[in-house]
Design a protein around this motif. Structure first.
Motif, PDB file in Angstrom:
ATOM      1  N   THR A 120      -7.914   6.759  -3.491  1.00  0.00           N
ATOM      2  CA  THR A 120      -9.037   5.969  -2.989  1.00  0.00           C
ATOM      3  C   THR A 120      -9.147   4.645  -3.728  1.00  0.00           C
ATOM      4  O   THR A 120      -9.253   3.595  -3.095  1.00  0.00           O
ATOM      5  CB  THR A 120     -10.382   6.721  -3.080  1.00  0.00           C
ATOM      6  OG1 THR A 120     -10.582   7.185  -4.397  1.00  0.00           O
ATOM      7  CG2 THR A 120     -10.464   7.845  -2.088  1.00  0.00           C
ATOM      8  N   TYR A 121      -9.090   4.676  -5.052  1.00  0.00           N
ATOM      9  CA  TYR A 121      -9.273   3.444  -5.826  1.00  0.00           C
ATOM     10  C   TYR A 121      -8.033   2.550  -5.857  1.00  0.00           C
ATOM     11  O   TYR A 121      -8.127   1.345  -5.672  1.00  0.00           O
ATOM     12  CB  TYR A 121      -9.679   3.772  -7.274  1.00  0.00           C
ATOM     13  CG  TYR A 121     -11.096   4.243  -7.410  1.00  0.00           C
ATOM     14  CD1 TYR A 121     -12.165   3.437  -7.030  1.00  0.00           C
ATOM     15  CD2 TYR A 121     -11.378   5.498  -7.920  1.00  0.00           C
ATOM     16  CE1 TYR A 121     -13.475   3.875  -7.149  1.00  0.00           C
ATOM     17  CE2 TYR A 121     -12.682   5.946  -8.055  1.00  0.00           C
ATOM     18  CZ  TYR A 121     -13.726   5.124  -7.664  1.00  0.00           C
ATOM     19  OH  TYR A 121     -15.020   5.561  -7.787  1.00  0.00           O
ATOM     20  N   TYR A 123      -5.638   2.683  -1.610  1.00  0.00           N
ATOM     21  CA  TYR A 123      -6.352   2.125  -0.456  1.00  0.00           C
ATOM     22  C   TYR A 123      -7.494   1.199  -0.830  1.00  0.00           C
ATOM     23  O   TYR A 123      -8.089   0.578   0.042  1.00  0.00           O
ATOM     24  CB  TYR A 123      -6.846   3.266   0.438  1.00  0.00           C
ATOM     25  CG  TYR A 123      -5.701   4.109   0.937  1.00  0.00           C
ATOM     26  CD1 TYR A 123      -4.768   3.595   1.814  1.00  0.00           C
ATOM     27  CD2 TYR A 123      -5.536   5.416   0.500  1.00  0.00           C
ATOM     28  CE1 TYR A 123      -3.706   4.349   2.257  1.00  0.00           C
ATOM     29  CE2 TYR A 123      -4.482   6.183   0.941  1.00  0.00           C
ATOM     30  CZ  TYR A 123      -3.567   5.646   1.811  1.00  0.00           C
ATOM     31  OH  TYR A 123      -2.515   6.406   2.244  1.00  0.00           O
ATOM     32  N   ARG A 124      -7.830   1.152  -2.110  1.00  0.00           N
ATOM     33  CA  ARG A 124      -8.878   0.262  -2.616  1.00  0.00           C
ATOM     34  C   ARG A 124     -10.170   0.383  -1.809  1.00  0.00           C
ATOM     35  O   ARG A 124     -10.710  -0.590  -1.286  1.00  0.00           O
ATOM     36  CB  ARG A 124      -8.359  -1.172  -2.655  1.00  0.00           C
ATOM     37  CG  ARG A 124      -7.178  -1.257  -3.593  1.00  0.00           C
ATOM     38  CD  ARG A 124      -6.627  -2.611  -3.766  1.00  0.00           C
ATOM     39  NE  ARG A 124      -5.588  -2.542  -4.790  1.00  0.00           N
ATOM     40  CZ  ARG A 124      -4.616  -3.390  -4.900  1.00  0.00           C
ATOM     41  NH1 ARG A 124      -4.538  -4.404  -4.082  1.00  0.00           N
ATOM     42  NH2 ARG A 124      -3.712  -3.250  -5.839  1.00  0.00           N
ATOM     43  N   THR A 125     -10.614   1.625  -1.755  1.00  0.00           N
ATOM     44  CA  THR A 125     -11.847   1.935  -1.041  1.00  0.00           C
ATOM     45  C   THR A 125     -12.707   2.833  -1.927  1.00  0.00           C
ATOM     46  O   THR A 125     -12.259   3.288  -2.972  1.00  0.00           O
ATOM     47  CB  THR A 125     -11.528   2.619   0.311  1.00  0.00           C
ATOM     48  OG1 THR A 125     -12.723   2.780   1.052  1.00  0.00           O
ATOM     49  CG2 THR A 125     -10.861   3.962   0.120  1.00  0.00           C
ATOM     50  N   ARG A 126     -13.918   3.071  -1.513  1.00  0.00           N
ATOM     51  CA  ARG A 126     -14.823   3.912  -2.293  1.00  0.00           C
ATOM     52  C   ARG A 126     -14.671   5.377  -1.904  1.00  0.00           C
ATOM     53  O   ARG A 126     -14.577   5.705  -0.727  1.00  0.00           O
ATOM     54  CB  ARG A 126     -16.268   3.498  -2.038  1.00  0.00           C
ATOM     55  CG  ARG A 126     -16.559   2.114  -2.488  1.00  0.00           C
ATOM     56  CD  ARG A 126     -17.992   1.760  -2.233  1.00  0.00           C
ATOM     57  NE  ARG A 126     -18.474   1.237  -3.501  1.00  0.00           N
ATOM     58  CZ  ARG A 126     -19.699   1.337  -3.927  1.00  0.00           C
ATOM     59  NH1 ARG A 126     -20.606   1.925  -3.198  1.00  0.00           N
ATOM     60  NH2 ARG A 126     -20.040   0.840  -5.081  1.00  0.00           N
ATOM     61  N   LEU A 155      -9.349   5.535   4.540  1.00  0.00           N
ATOM     62  CA  LEU A 155      -9.794   4.185   4.885  1.00  0.00           C
ATOM     63  C   LEU A 155     -10.908   4.245   5.918  1.00  0.00           C
ATOM     64  O   LEU A 155     -10.862   5.067   6.823  1.00  0.00           O
ATOM     65  CB  LEU A 155      -8.632   3.357   5.441  1.00  0.00           C
ATOM     66  CG  LEU A 155      -7.646   2.814   4.436  1.00  0.00           C
ATOM     67  CD1 LEU A 155      -6.540   2.039   5.132  1.00  0.00           C
ATOM     68  CD2 LEU A 155      -8.324   1.937   3.409  1.00  0.00           C
ATOM     69  N   PRO A 156     -11.876   3.344   5.779  1.00  0.00           N
ATOM     70  CA  PRO A 156     -12.945   3.327   6.793  1.00  0.00           C
ATOM     71  C   PRO A 156     -12.371   2.907   8.142  1.00  0.00           C
ATOM     72  O   PRO A 156     -11.449   2.096   8.215  1.00  0.00           O
ATOM     73  CB  PRO A 156     -13.937   2.292   6.250  1.00  0.00           C
ATOM     74  CG  PRO A 156     -13.205   1.519   5.221  1.00  0.00           C
ATOM     75  CD  PRO A 156     -12.041   2.332   4.767  1.00  0.00           C
ATOM     76  N   GLN A 208       0.834  -1.201   0.000  1.00  0.00           N
ATOM     77  CA  GLN A 208       0.000   0.000   0.000  1.00  0.00           C
ATOM     78  C   GLN A 208       0.872   1.256   0.000  1.00  0.00           C
ATOM     79  O   GLN A 208       0.607   2.208  -0.741  1.00  0.00           O
ATOM     80  CB  GLN A 208      -0.896  -0.025   1.237  1.00  0.00           C
ATOM     81  CG  GLN A 208      -1.964   1.008   1.287  1.00  0.00           C
ATOM     82  CD  GLN A 208      -2.815   0.838   2.524  1.00  0.00           C
ATOM     83  OE1 GLN A 208      -2.348   1.132   3.623  1.00  0.00           O
ATOM     84  NE2 GLN A 208      -4.029   0.343   2.344  1.00  0.00           N
ATOM     85  N   ARG A 263      -4.102   7.784   4.886  1.00  0.00           N
ATOM     86  CA  ARG A 263      -4.656   6.472   5.268  1.00  0.00           C
ATOM     87  C   ARG A 263      -5.794   6.658   6.283  1.00  0.00           C
ATOM     88  O   ARG A 263      -6.838   6.032   6.189  1.00  0.00           O
ATOM     89  CB  ARG A 263      -3.528   5.615   5.838  1.00  0.00           C
ATOM     90  CG  ARG A 263      -3.924   4.240   6.236  1.00  0.00           C
ATOM     91  CD  ARG A 263      -2.696   3.479   6.755  1.00  0.00           C
ATOM     92  NE  ARG A 263      -3.109   2.306   7.461  1.00  0.00           N
ATOM     93  CZ  ARG A 263      -3.504   1.182   6.884  1.00  0.00           C
ATOM     94  NH1 ARG A 263      -3.493   1.085   5.582  1.00  0.00           N
ATOM     95  NH2 ARG A 263      -3.908   0.166   7.602  1.00  0.00           N
ATOM     96  N   LYS A 292     -14.840  12.028   2.571  1.00  0.00           N
ATOM     97  CA  LYS A 292     -13.414  11.814   2.353  1.00  0.00           C
ATOM     98  C   LYS A 292     -12.839  12.923   1.470  1.00  0.00           C
ATOM     99  O   LYS A 292     -11.730  13.412   1.718  1.00  0.00           O
ATOM    100  CB  LYS A 292     -13.167  10.458   1.690  1.00  0.00           C
ATOM    101  CG  LYS A 292     -13.462   9.280   2.584  1.00  0.00           C
ATOM    102  CD  LYS A 292     -13.301   7.986   1.797  1.00  0.00           C
ATOM    103  CE  LYS A 292     -13.795   6.791   2.582  1.00  0.00           C
ATOM    104  NZ  LYS A 292     -13.721   5.558   1.788  1.00  0.00           N
TER     105      LYS A 292
END
Length: 134
Positions: A59-60, A63-66, A125-126, A11, A121, A71
């Motif tokens: 994001t994509y 961190y591979r998040t939505r 990240l959630p 990451q 991060r 955010k």
């Protein structure tokens, strides 16, 4: 199964790669804008464009998040953190360590990467819910 340390290292590597892409994006936006606008206006518009691109890439890809509006609203804090960390590093390297002011910004930028990574991060990240299994 990958170890959490290996995942974080990967990451961090993606984060650094996005930083290089973001720098290139900024410069590619700045150069044509600077032909028609005063340099500081061109700088500001290119910075904003690259920051938006950085948000979506981080994001994509990193961190591979939505992405979310929340955010997106907090993401400029990563840029402020980066600026403050680089400024402090630059001051310490030039005034404290006596390094050349031409090369010191590169070292200061490299030194700011871990701090900026941790802040981004935290924002992108959630957060784990209380009582949830890790």
């Amino acid at each position: 199964m990958r170890r959490p340390d290996a995942d974080r290292l990967a990451q961090f590597g993606r984060f650094a790669l996005i930083g290089v892409v973001n720098t290139g994006t900024f410069y590619l936006c700045y150069l044509p804008l600077h032909r028609w606008l005063p340099y500081f206006s061109a700088f500001t518009l290119a910075y904003l464009a690259s920051m938006v691109g950085s948000f979506f890439l981080n994001t994509y890809f990193t961190y591979r998040t939505r992405p979310s509006w929340r955010k997106f609203a907090f993401f400029p804090l990563t840029q402020l953190t980066n600026y403050l960390a680089q400024s402090a590093g630059l001051y310490l390297l030039v005034s404290g360590a006596g390094l050349n002011s031409t090369t010191a910004p590169l070292l200061a930028a490299a030194g700011a990467v871990p701090v900026t990574y941790l802040v981004s991060r935290r924002i992108l990240l959630p957060r784990p819910r209380e009582g949830a299994a890790p």
